[in-house]
Each structure stands twice: as C-alpha cells, then as structure tokens.
Design a protein around this motif. Structure first.
Motif, PDB file in Angstrom:
ATOM      1  N   THR A 155      49.161  42.210  38.940  1.00  0.00           N
ATOM      2  CA  THR A 155      48.323  43.489  38.822  1.00  0.00           C
ATOM      3  C   THR A 155      48.773  44.084  40.081  1.00  0.00           C
ATOM      4  OG1 THR A 155      46.291  42.979  39.869  1.00  0.00           O
ATOM      5  CG2 THR A 155      46.617  42.770  37.270  1.00  0.00           C
TER       6      THR A 155
ATOM      7  N   ASP B  24      47.466  52.905  39.544  1.00  0.00           N
ATOM      8  CA  ASP B  24      46.663  51.976  38.495  1.00  0.00           C
ATOM      9  C   ASP B  24      46.508  50.633  39.115  1.00  0.00           C
ATOM     10  OD1 ASP B  24      45.494  50.618  36.564  1.00  0.00           O
ATOM     11  OD2 ASP B  24      46.543  51.306  35.128  1.00  0.00           O
TER      12      ASP B  24
ATOM     13  N   ASP C 147      45.412  48.001  38.156  1.00  0.00           N
ATOM     14  CA  ASP C 147      45.465  46.963  36.806  1.00  0.00           C
ATOM     15  C   ASP C 147      46.865  47.158  36.373  1.00  0.00           C
ATOM     16  OD1 ASP C 147      42.530  46.099  37.173  1.00  0.00           O
ATOM     17  OD2 ASP C 147      42.001  47.997  35.843  1.00  0.00           O
ATOM     18  N   ALA C 148      47.685  47.981  36.629  1.00  0.00           N
ATOM     19  CA  ALA C 148      49.029  47.940  36.195  1.00  0.00           C
ATOM     20  C   ALA C 148      49.855  46.721  36.506  1.00  0.00           C
ATOM     21  CB  ALA C 148      49.922  49.342  36.622  1.00  0.00           C
ATOM     22  N   THR C 149      50.520  46.298  35.687  1.00  0.00           N
ATOM     23  CA  THR C 149      51.545  44.964  35.867  1.00  0.00           C
ATOM     24  C   THR C 149      52.617  45.385  36.793  1.00  0.00           C
ATOM     25  OG1 THR C 149      50.736  44.180  33.705  1.00  0.00           O
ATOM     26  CG2 THR C 149      52.849  43.298  34.796  1.00  0.00           C
TER      27      THR C 149
ATOM     28  N   ASP D 255      58.406  48.967  39.568  1.00  0.00           N
ATOM     29  CA  ASP D 255      56.852  48.994  39.251  1.00  0.00           C
ATOM     30  C   ASP D 255      56.038  49.291  40.534  1.00  0.00           C
ATOM     31  OD1 ASP D 255      56.913  48.081  36.490  1.00  0.00           O
ATOM     32  OD2 ASP D 255      57.356  45.972  37.526  1.00  0.00           O
TER      33      ASP D 255
ATOM     34  N   SER E  90      54.386  56.665  37.402  1.00  0.00           N
ATOM     35  CA  SER E  90      53.308  55.336  37.457  1.00  0.00           C
ATOM     36  C   SER E  90      53.609  54.388  38.483  1.00  0.00           C
ATOM     37  CB  SER E  90      53.038  54.759  36.057  1.00  0.00           C
ATOM     38  OG  SER E  90      54.308  54.310  35.726  1.00  0.00           O
TER      39      SER E  90
END
Length: 271
Positions: free
Chosen positions: A143, A167, A169-171, A195, A215
């Motif tokens: 995360t 975020d 908790d985003a991967t 990411d 994101s």
C-alpha cells in the motif's frame, strides 16, 4: 599512491562534467593536481562540518554532490561561510571536487542509489532523453502507506521524515524515484504509468495540482536523505577503481547529517 589529477580523471569518467546542466557548477573547486591522495571522503554538502570532518580524518580529497559556489562569487574571504570552507581546505591541503547534475543522470547515478536503498528493481530511466530519475518495480505490492513506511525506515533519519499525498490504502507496484527536487517532473511521472513517486522538496501548489490530475501517490523525503545513498554508491565505485589500479585509497562516507532542518513538530492548532 595516485596524484589528485589521476583521481579526478577517474571521477570524471564516472560522471562526465559535460553531462552537467548548463547552470550547474561541477568539477574541482580547490586542490593541487600534483598532490598525492591517500584518503577520500564522500558527502552531500560542502559545509564547514564536512571540511572539519575531513581534516580530522586525514582526508586529502572531499567529493560532494552539491556545489559550493553554484551561482558564482566575487570573493572567497573567510568572513563569508563559504570562503571559510575554502580557506580551511587550502590550509590543510584538502581538495574539493563536485559531481552534481552529472551524477544525477549517470548510470548508475543518484536515483539508482536511491532505488537501491529501498530495494527497488530499476527498469529504466524516468526521463529517457537525459537519463534523469528511474522507473522501478517493488519486489511485491505494497500500500502507499507501507511504501512510505519503507522509505522512512530505509532512508537516513531527518527532522522532516516522510510526507505523503494520496490514498494511503492504494496499491503500489511501480514507482518513479528521483533524488533531490522533483516536482518539475510531475508531467513525465503521470505519463509513465507508475503508482507512486518518491522524491524531495515537493511544494504546496505543484502537489495540490498533481493530486487533482491523477491518483499517483506522492512520497516526499528530505532532499539530503534522497541523495545521501549516492555517497555510498560513489564510494564503492571509487574503491573498485582504486583496487583495479593498485592505488590503495582509503575511501569513507560521511555520516554527518547536513540536512538543514533540525526539528519537526506536528501542528495541531484548530483552523
């Protein structure tokens, strides 16, 4: 033992000065080309603490990432703090050499060392045109919260620590890294499909705009902390050269924290 000119030639082969940005100030700041070199100290910043450390260590040469006189000067008087560094070094026969943006874009360079400190697998440059930054893959997905925690654990401790935007908790599977100031790279980071982006010196407005555009998680570490791993990488490179030539150099990496921030307090006042 080698002369300073021989050691500098080896360093210039690792980080060719012609690869430096036009605005940069790289190369040898002071030192006698014919002087013998037996001990070398690597550091991020050419500040007085590093000069004093080199003298106590018995070093003949300091190699720093940041320039001493980036914007030029009309004086090296010891009444100015940078001039005092020059006077200190010359009095004790210590040379100073700088590898800055030419080390940023080298292969391996500053961002490779940063990726290595976080156990990231480099897959290519972030900016192929000049080799700046690196695209990397994690050994397993994390995360954003966990990735930031890894950065906090693996990079040298500073007062700032690690800041995160995005975020939690985003991967995170693929990341971009760039040692030093990196918010000018947001466009190419978004286009790269990563990411998360780990860099330093992220400013309010560029980050605010970046989080509205995509994101991609942003991980902001202290400038000094993202560049210090290069010192260990560069020292290992010079060690290898010394062994190959039979120079017998003793190569050291400064552990002195020259990040300028000395304290951090989380604010809690109501808006």
């Amino acid at each position: 033992m080698p002369r300073l000119s021989e050691v500098i030639a080896a360093l210039d082969a690792l980080w060719p000065p012609e690869r430096a940005e036009e605005w940069d100030a790289v190369g040898t700041v002071c030192g006698d080309p014919d002087a013998d070199v037996t001990r070398v100290l690597f550091a991020v910043d050419p500040v007085q603490e590093i000069a004093d450390e080199a003298i106590a260590l018995g070093a003949d040469l300091i190699v720093t990432h940041h320039p001493l006189y980036l914007r030029g000067t009309t004086t090296v008087a010891a009444s100015h703090f940078k001039g005092r560094v020059v006077h200190t070094l010359i009095k004790h026969d210590v040379a100073l050499h700088v590898a800055h943006t030419n080390a940023d874009t080298a292969d391996p360079g500053v961002s490779d060392a940063l990726a290595g400190a976080l156990d990231l697998r480099v897959t290519g440059p972030l900016v192929p045109e000049n080799g700046l930054g690196r695209i990397c893959e994690l050994d397993h997905p994390l995360t954003l919260r966990e990735f930031a925690a890894r950065a906090a654990q693996r990079l040298p401790a500073t007062a700032q620590g690690i800041r995160v935007a995005g975020d939690l908790d985003a991967t995170v599977r693929r990341v971009a890294v760039s040692g030093g100031s990196g918010d000018s790279l947001f466009d190419v980071v978004r286009a790269s499909g990563v990411d998360a982006f780990l860099t330093a010196d992220l400013r309010h407005h560029p980050v605010s705009e970046a989080t509205q555009h995509s994101s991609v998680g942003l991980v902001d570490a202290a400038h000094w902390a993202t560049e210090w791993p290069w010192c260990e990488q560069a020292a290992a490179q010079l060690d290898e050269i010394s062994d190959r030539h039979g120079w017998g150099l003793r190569v050291h990496v400064s552990k002195t924290v020259t990040d300028p921030w000395s304290s951090h307090h989380t604010s809690g006042a109501p808006n």
